[in-house]
Write a protein that holds these residues in place. Structure first.
Motif, mmCIF file in Angstrom:
data_model
loop_
_atom_site.group_PDB
_atom_site.id
_atom_site.type_symbol
_atom_site.label_atom_id
_atom_site.label_comp_id
_atom_site.label_asym_id
_atom_site.label_seq_id
_atom_site.Cartn_x
_atom_site.Cartn_y
_atom_site.Cartn_z
ATOM 1 N N LYS A 104 0.849 -1.190 0.000
ATOM 2 C CA LYS A 104 0.000 0.000 0.000
ATOM 3 C C LYS A 104 0.883 1.238 0.000
ATOM 4 C CE LYS A 104 -3.936 -1.993 2.437
ATOM 5 N NZ LYS A 104 -4.831 -1.846 3.587
ATOM 6 N N PRO A 152 -4.164 0.489 -1.765
ATOM 7 C CA PRO A 152 -3.437 -0.599 -2.430
ATOM 8 C C PRO A 152 -2.622 -0.057 -3.607
ATOM 9 C CG PRO A 152 -5.688 -1.250 -1.973
ATOM 10 C CD PRO A 152 -5.593 0.207 -1.653
ATOM 11 N N LYS A 153 -1.412 -0.554 -3.738
ATOM 12 C CA LYS A 153 -0.488 -0.055 -4.761
ATOM 13 C C LYS A 153 -1.097 -0.121 -6.156
ATOM 14 C CE LYS A 153 4.328 -0.657 -6.158
ATOM 15 N NZ LYS A 153 5.537 -1.474 -5.943
ATOM 16 N N GLU A 154 -1.878 -1.149 -6.443
ATOM 17 C CA GLU A 154 -2.458 -1.292 -7.780
ATOM 18 C C GLU A 154 -3.585 -0.289 -8.033
ATOM 19 O OE1 GLU A 154 -2.600 -3.663 -5.428
ATOM 20 O OE2 GLU A 154 -4.676 -4.270 -5.187
ATOM 21 N N LYS A 155 -4.051 0.425 -6.994
ATOM 22 C CA LYS A 155 -5.109 1.435 -7.156
ATOM 23 C C LYS A 155 -4.564 2.861 -7.197
ATOM 24 C CE LYS A 155 -8.346 -1.651 -7.036
ATOM 25 N NZ LYS A 155 -9.023 -2.022 -8.260
ATOM 26 N N ASP A 170 -2.839 4.512 -9.483
ATOM 27 C CA ASP A 170 -3.105 5.185 -10.757
ATOM 28 C C ASP A 170 -4.557 5.665 -10.840
ATOM 29 O OD1 ASP A 170 -0.524 4.936 -11.631
ATOM 30 O OD2 ASP A 170 -0.914 3.173 -12.881
ATOM 31 N N LYS A 171 -5.487 4.850 -10.361
ATOM 32 C CA LYS A 171 -6.910 5.228 -10.370
ATOM 33 C C LYS A 171 -7.125 6.454 -9.490
ATOM 34 C CE LYS A 171 -11.482 3.481 -9.185
ATOM 35 N NZ LYS A 171 -12.241 2.375 -8.595
ATOM 36 N N TYR A 199 -11.004 6.518 -2.380
ATOM 37 C CA TYR A 199 -10.897 5.060 -2.559
ATOM 38 C C TYR A 199 -11.492 4.412 -1.313
ATOM 39 C CZ TYR A 199 -9.257 0.328 -2.916
ATOM 40 O OH TYR A 199 -9.225 -1.036 -2.966
#
Length: 122
Positions: A46, A72-75, A77-78, A103
């Motif tokens: 995160k 979370p790291k994958e979120k 960009d969003k 988020y």
């Protein structure tokens, strides 16, 4: 075996992580924070997101902001895409919620004061 450099204190321990069956083993940490960091980074990394947003009538052209908790790291960009579309009106104080639930339960908060230049000049 996975390796990380711990960012939880100035020691910057070089951590080694290995998963054996259901257990995650950590070496190289000099404190409990390092072990927690390594496990978090291994299982679900995160990040606290920091950025700038446009502000109208402010004594500064942009407002620095950050998420109220890591996402979370994958979120990331969003979240950054949403942040790029935000414009707010001055004045803003440190800690003001600029965007609620950017988020899930995480808000976007101001990290600086920005005065309204129209009010300040009057």
């Amino acid at each position: 075996m996975t390796q990380y450099v711990c960012i939880k204190c100035p020691l910057s321990c070089k951590l080694k992580i290995k998963k054996q069956k259901d257990e995650i083993m950590v070496w190289g940490n000099n404190c409990a924070k390092g072990e927690l960091f390594a496990k978090q980074e291994f299982l679900a990394p995160k990040r606290t997101v920091t950025s700038l947003i446009k502000i109208i009538n402010g004594d500064k052209p942009v407002l620095p902001v950050k998420t109220s908790a890591p996402v979370p790291k994958e979120k990331v960009d969003k979240v950054l895409k949403i942040i790029s579309q935000i414009t707010i009106q001055a004045p803003v104080k440190i800690g003001d919620i600029v965007y609620k639930n950017i988020y899930e339960e995480v808000d976007l908060v101001a990290t600086a004061n920005v005065q309204n230049i129209k009010i300040a000049r009057d």
